[in-house]
Scaffold this active site. Structure first.
Site: not given
Length: 327
Positions: A98, A134, A158, A180
């Site tokens: 990330e 990410k 993300t 998500f």
């Protein structure tokens, strides 16, 4: 009764990704890919078994002529490389690393950080083909990913809660997105107290399902990887999704569940032409109109940023103690 576990059946139709920075858990569960984030790295970094890895990351950083902030930034990157390099040895696929969530609204800084991460991994003997960068799916993050993808650096976008985010990612040619599930359910349960949600009515499941179907119907190649699960019912309801990133605890539950697992999502090929691309104005309007997506994206960025700051505080303390011991 099925003779194989729900996890074994799931793996026949979906690529299972380990949602953890814990190397021991990855070794035990053998996912195809693995994904990390600041919260997972923070948790792993506080485990005694990884103390030597943290110390090694600190030792690799050249501190000459650098400010304290620059040193800490370099140490954090080295920790990501340390964990990522070990995880790469354990999975046949890719590891997601990330970019600092505090860069979520800075396209150029996100691009620079991604290039730095890829360069550090190359020095460690890990090629970019084994990695995914990410980035939070803000407008700026999506634009950064578009540039990186053009350079051959594949990305995992993300903190996707809204359809506009997913669509903009696909239109930008992003390799993979992580919509998500559980966090969407959290929002709706808070907004609608007393309402009971089943796997079939779970708003997070419905969101990923609609994204998956839209991508397949319109011929987008972007991989859909459902993330952030609260229970195995959500996972079962998305069986057949391209990928699902699942925590060790839920993977264990699936491995112990011997129920028959039917496919829920299936790619039947493109049936519709792609629409004109979303521009920035349309993207921002659609996000503004979606209270849940707006609130959860902001909350997610704040949460990852806070965990990055906690990790940095721990590292500052470790460096100070090490310097004092050396003195």
């Amino acid at each position: 009764m099925s003779k194989s576990s729900a996890l074994a059946q799931l793996r026949e139709m979906t690529t299972v990704v380990g949602d953890t920075g814990d190397i021991a858990a990855i070794r035990r569960l053998s996912p195809i890919d693995a994904t990390t984030n600041p919260s997972l790295i923070l948790k792993a970094a506080q485990m005694p078994e990884y103390a030597d890895m943290i110390k090694a990351a600190i030792a690799r950083v050249d501190r000459s002529g650098k400010s304290d902030a620059e040193v800490i930034d370099d140490v954090v990157d080295q920790i990501s490389v340390g964990f990522g390099s070990e995880i790469v040895k354990l999975v046949p696929g890719r590891v997601s690393i990330e970019v600092d969530a505090r860069l979520s609204f800075d396209t150029e800084a996100s691009i620079a950080k991604a290039r730095k991460i890829i360069s550090l991994f190359k020095e460690a003997g890990v090629e970019k083909e084994r990695l995914l960068i990410k980035v939070a799916a803000t407008w700026e993050g999506i634009r950064a990913a578009e540039v990186l993808e053009a350079e051959g650096i594949n990305c995992n976008l993300t903190l996707i809660f809204g359809f506009a985010q997913a669509r903009a990612c696909a239109e930008a040619g992003v390799f993979l997105i992580s919509p998500f599930v559980g966090r969407i359910l959290d929002w709706y349960k808070k907004a609608n107290p007393g309402t009971e949600y089943t796997a079939e009515t779970d708003p997070g499941v419905l969101s990923v399902t609609s994204i998956y179907n839209y991508f397949k119907d319109h011929g987008f190649k972007t991989v859909v990887m459902g993330a952030s699960f609260r229970n195995i019912g959500e996972i079962k309801a998305l069986a057949g999704c391209d990928r699902l990133t699942i925590s060790p605890a839920l993977l264990d539950e699936l491995a112990a569940d011997m129920i028959n697992l039917p496919r829920k999502l299936e790619d039947k090929g493109a049936t519709q032409n792609q629409e004109p691309k979303l521009d920035e104005k349309a993207f921002r309007w659609d996000m503004n109109a979606d209270a849940m997506a707006t609130e959860k994206l902001a909350e997610g960025i704040r949460g990852f940023a806070a965990d990055s700051e906690k990790l940095e505080a721990i590292l500052r303390d470790m460096i100070c103690k090490q310097d004092f011991a050396d003195f």
